[in-house]
Motif scaffolding. Structure first.
Motif, PDB file in Angstrom:
ATOM      1  N   ASP A   1     -27.672  13.795 141.193  1.00  0.00           N
ATOM      2  CA  ASP A   1     -28.738  14.194 142.103  1.00  0.00           C
ATOM      3  C   ASP A   1     -29.421  12.930 142.597  1.00  0.00           C
ATOM      4  N   ASN A   2     -30.627  13.060 143.062  1.00  0.00           N
ATOM      5  CA  ASN A   2     -31.339  11.988 143.753  1.00  0.00           C
ATOM      6  C   ASN A   2     -32.003  11.042 142.733  1.00  0.00           C
ATOM      7  N   PHE A   3     -31.217  10.197 142.058  1.00  0.00           N
ATOM      8  CA  PHE A   3     -31.752   9.337 141.004  1.00  0.00           C
ATOM      9  C   PHE A   3     -32.656   8.254 141.594  1.00  0.00           C
ATOM     10  N   GLU A   4     -33.915   8.208 141.092  1.00  0.00           N
ATOM     11  CA  GLU A   4     -34.899   7.277 141.629  1.00  0.00           C
ATOM     12  C   GLU A   4     -35.668   6.518 140.561  1.00  0.00           C
ATOM     13  N   ALA A   5     -35.403   6.738 139.286  1.00  0.00           N
ATOM     14  CA  ALA A   5     -36.250   6.135 138.248  1.00  0.00           C
ATOM     15  C   ALA A   5     -35.395   5.697 137.070  1.00  0.00           C
ATOM     16  N   VAL A   6     -35.861   4.638 136.370  1.00  0.00           N
ATOM     17  CA  VAL A   6     -35.144   4.145 135.196  1.00  0.00           C
ATOM     18  C   VAL A   6     -36.131   3.524 134.213  1.00  0.00           C
ATOM     19  N   ALA A   7     -35.855   3.709 132.939  1.00  0.00           N
ATOM     20  CA  ALA A   7     -36.617   3.078 131.862  1.00  0.00           C
ATOM     21  C   ALA A   7     -35.629   2.695 130.764  1.00  0.00           C
ATOM     22  N   VAL A   8     -35.952   1.648 130.010  1.00  0.00           N
ATOM     23  CA  VAL A   8     -35.041   1.133 128.981  1.00  0.00           C
ATOM     24  C   VAL A   8     -35.801   0.938 127.681  1.00  0.00           C
ATOM     25  N   ARG A   9     -35.152   1.286 126.555  1.00  0.00           N
ATOM     26  CA  ARG A   9     -35.705   0.954 125.250  1.00  0.00           C
ATOM     27  C   ARG A   9     -34.556   0.606 124.311  1.00  0.00           C
ATOM     28  N   ALA A  10     -34.876  -0.132 123.267  1.00  0.00           N
ATOM     29  CA  ALA A  10     -33.874  -0.557 122.292  1.00  0.00           C
ATOM     30  C   ALA A  10     -33.826   0.425 121.135  1.00  0.00           C
ATOM     31  N   ARG A  11     -32.627   0.699 120.645  1.00  0.00           N
ATOM     32  CA  ARG A  11     -32.497   1.497 119.435  1.00  0.00           C
ATOM     33  C   ARG A  11     -32.541   0.555 118.225  1.00  0.00           C
TER      34      ARG A  11
END
Length: 307
Positions: free
Chosen positions: A268-278
């Motif tokens: 779909d209309n992907f507009e956002a991203v966030a990242v974290r470490a495991r």
């Protein structure tokens, strides 16, 4: 219980993640309707693809995303903020969503695309930075997203951006500078970008790749950068690609594609991203789609393990 949840998702792709009193639900969907076992995209492993929904009228239109502890915080096209908790297993795959909260962003008129079209959010120390388009600006929220904002001085060229071509991507780089990338005009070979600090901006040009345009960015612990690009055509529908820029190439805005998602896969209309470490240090990226409050679109949450 955990084994049962995993079995449900494997056997029934529409199985729901655990939810808190029904305030937000996440339904697992397969990447491919013809191959439900597909879990690789380019260089990454897919840890989950879920369709999110909630009864609140302000839920949807998510254009910016950031982590705050174990909670995802987003901003929407109609001037709202929202947050909800994501419980994950040791691999980083989502197990449960809960605790949906939300409200109006401070200083704007809600439900107004002209005044409240928020496109990106960034945790900046104890403050939040939020970018808006149509009335192009970046505001700092030092006392919560519903508090009084402070305008961040921007480069002169930002005000000249087209109504729907504003700052979609924003990241705080390892050296403390901000990187702002505009979506830019349709049909152009580059998108305008700026790097620097308030009062000391330098303009850059972000290279386009076909019809793809930048919609989100997030800085990585190694000094690199992830950039989300989106494409939409009436004939082919939406598509997304994710680029990784190494630390030495961020200022040149030169990246390499690590993920591409296009029909017939679920996109779909992907507009956002966030990242974290495991726990083992590997990075997990969460991408969110903006449904434009359109019943024909979905709020998809894509969770991937970066290479």
């Amino acid at each position: 219980m955990r084994r049962l949840m995993i079995l449900l998702v494997l056997l029934f792709p529409s199985a729901c993640l655990a939810a808190d009193q029904g305030d937000i639900s996440a339904v697992a969907v397969p990447l491919s309707s013809t191959d439900p076992t597909l879990d690789r995209l380019g260089e990454v492993r897919v840890l989950g693809l879920h369709r999110l929904s909630a009864a609140q009228s302000w839920f949807g239109g998510i254009s910016g995303l950031a982590w705050d502890g174990d909670a995802l915080v987003g901003v929407t096209d109609k001037g709202y903020w929202l947050r909800f908790h994501v419980q994950a297993d040791k691999e980083g795959a989502p197990l449960a969503v809960s605790g949906l909260q939300g409200g109006g962003l401070g200083g704007i008129t809600q439900d107004s695309k002209v005044d409240g079209d928020a496109e990106e959010i960034l945790r900046d120390g104890s403050s939040w930075l939020v970018s808006f388009e149509r009335r192009h600006r970046v505001w700092r929220y030092p006392s919560g997203l519903d508090g009084a904002p402070i305008a961040v001085p921007l480069a002169e060229g930002v005000a000249a951006l087209g109504e729907n071509d504003g700052i979609e991507a924003m990241a705080r780089l390892a050296d403390g500078r901000l990187l702002l990338i505009a979506e830019g005009r349709e049909g152009e070979p580059t998108s305008p970008a700026w790097i620097g600090t308030p009062g000391q901006w330098r303009q850059l040009l972000y290279p386009r790749h076909g019809l793809f345009r930048p919609t989100a960015a997030v800085a990585l612990p190694d000094g690199g950068l992830l950039v989300v690009e989106r494409q939409y055509t009436m004939l082919a529908g939406p598509a997304m690609r994710l680029l990784r820029l190494d630390a030495g190439q961020v200022e040149n805005l030169a990246g390499r594609e690590i993920v591409r998602l296009a029909p017939p896969l679920n996109v779909d209309n992907f507009e956002a991203v966030a990242v974290r470490a495991r726990a083992d240090g590997r990075l997990v990226a969460t991408l969110m789609s903006d449904d434009n409050f359109n019943p024909l679109q979905s709020t998809l949450m894509l969770t991937i393990l970066l290479p």
